[in-house]
Enzyme design. Structure first.
Site, mmCIF file in Angstrom:
data_model
loop_
_atom_site.group_PDB
_atom_site.id
_atom_site.type_symbol
_atom_site.label_atom_id
_atom_site.label_comp_id
_atom_site.label_asym_id
_atom_site.label_seq_id
_atom_site.Cartn_x
_atom_site.Cartn_y
_atom_site.Cartn_z
ATOM 1 N N CYS A 4 -2.541 -2.625 7.399
ATOM 2 C CA CYS A 4 -2.265 -3.568 6.353
ATOM 3 C C CYS A 4 -1.107 -4.357 6.347
ATOM 4 O O CYS A 4 -1.192 -5.600 5.804
ATOM 5 C CB CYS A 4 -2.485 -2.984 5.129
ATOM 6 S SG CYS A 4 -4.287 -2.563 4.652
ATOM 7 N N LYS A 27 -6.713 -4.674 -3.493
ATOM 8 C CA LYS A 27 -7.946 -5.141 -2.504
ATOM 9 C C LYS A 27 -8.671 -4.051 -1.897
ATOM 10 O O LYS A 27 -8.605 -3.148 -2.118
ATOM 11 C CB LYS A 27 -6.906 -5.567 -1.354
ATOM 12 C CG LYS A 27 -6.250 -4.402 -0.652
ATOM 13 C CD LYS A 27 -5.302 -5.168 0.682
ATOM 14 C CE LYS A 27 -4.452 -4.021 1.009
ATOM 15 N NZ LYS A 27 -4.872 -2.952 1.403
ATOM 16 N N ASP A 46 0.557 -1.308 -0.059
ATOM 17 C CA ASP A 46 -0.012 -0.055 -0.048
ATOM 18 C C ASP A 46 0.870 1.205 0.102
ATOM 19 O O ASP A 46 0.546 2.373 0.659
ATOM 20 C CB ASP A 46 -1.061 0.007 1.244
ATOM 21 C CG ASP A 46 -2.076 -1.062 1.112
ATOM 22 O OD1 ASP A 46 -1.954 -1.913 0.092
ATOM 23 O OD2 ASP A 46 -3.081 -1.017 1.997
HETATM 24 C C1 VGL Z 1 -5.041 0.849 5.445
HETATM 25 C C2 VGL Z 1 -6.758 1.793 6.677
HETATM 26 C C3 VGL Z 1 -7.689 1.711 5.691
HETATM 27 C C4 VGL Z 1 -3.697 0.274 5.172
HETATM 28 C C5 VGL Z 1 -6.065 0.459 4.293
HETATM 29 O O1 VGL Z 1 -3.277 0.187 4.111
HETATM 30 O O2 VGL Z 1 -3.070 0.034 6.262
HETATM 31 N N1 VGL Z 1 -5.401 1.308 6.530
HETATM 32 N N2 VGL Z 1 -7.439 1.240 4.451
#
Ligand code: VGL
Ligand code: ZN
Length: 195
Positions: free
Chosen positions: A141, A102, A15
């Protein structure tokens, strides 16, 4: 600790998208500071011809994790927006690279790169036994992707110099690291790699 990268290894970069960087919609403090270290890991895997997986949060505009739709987060990583793009300095190999999206359906969220994706299948097809995991956020994540990999019986090396957390509550990231290590992940840094 000495680690030699070999043909049963894969790298998972979690991410590293603009919305999770300082100035983004859901910023991870200093999230951009880990780009250079991650680029070094990516470079090593690229040179060895080993697979590199980039997960990305890839939400529809009305995703359930967003405040206006019953969730807890501000809108972030909406499909095809600038905020969902990878950090501009992140090294993305031309070959042997996989993008894993995702959280793509409105009614489901996914903190793990394995949830609702073909990540496991792609790793198994390639005979991968051990994954190196870095990226953001340590306490969301990254944590869930690492625990997912351990549950699937992959060996996990957690890149301690290649992760950053949100710390909604102070100490969340530290707790997440402790949990991952207690479940069997092994923490490493760039200096532990031998080529
Ligand atoms: C994430 C909060 C909401 C992450 C993704 O990538 O850690 N955190 N969506
Ligand atoms: Zn999200």
């Amino acid at each position: 600790m000495k680690v030699k990268v070999g043909d049963r290894d894969a790298l998972i970069v979690v991410d590293m998208q603009n919305d999770f960087m300082p100035g983004g919609a859901l910023p991870v403090p200093e999230g951009d500071r880990i780009v250079p270290a991650l680029n070094e890991y990516i470079g090593i895997f690229e040179k060895e011809g080993l697979p590199v997986f980039f997960t990305r949060d890839w939400h529809p505009p009305d995703h359930i994790s967003f405040k206006d739709h019953g969730g807890v987060w501000p809108p972030h990583c909406v499909q095809d927006t600038e905020g969902a793009m990878f950090h501009k300095d992140l090294r993305i190999p031309l070959d042997n690279k996989f993008i894993i999206s995702k959280g793509t359906s409105r009614d489901f969220d996914a903190y793990s790169g394995f949830q609702g994706t073909i990540l496991e299948q792609l790793l198994r097809e390639r005979g991968v036994r051990r994954v190196f995991v870095g990226g953001v956020a340590t306490d969301y994540c990254v944590k869930n992707t690492v625990l997912g990999a351990l549950n699937l019986r992959f060996e996990v090396l957690l890149l301690l110099d290649g992760i950053k957390g949100v710390d909604v509550k102070p100490g969340d990231s530290e707790k997440a690291v402790k949990l991952m290590l207690s479940k069997g992940a092994v923490g490493i840094e760039l200096k532990d790699l031998t080529i």
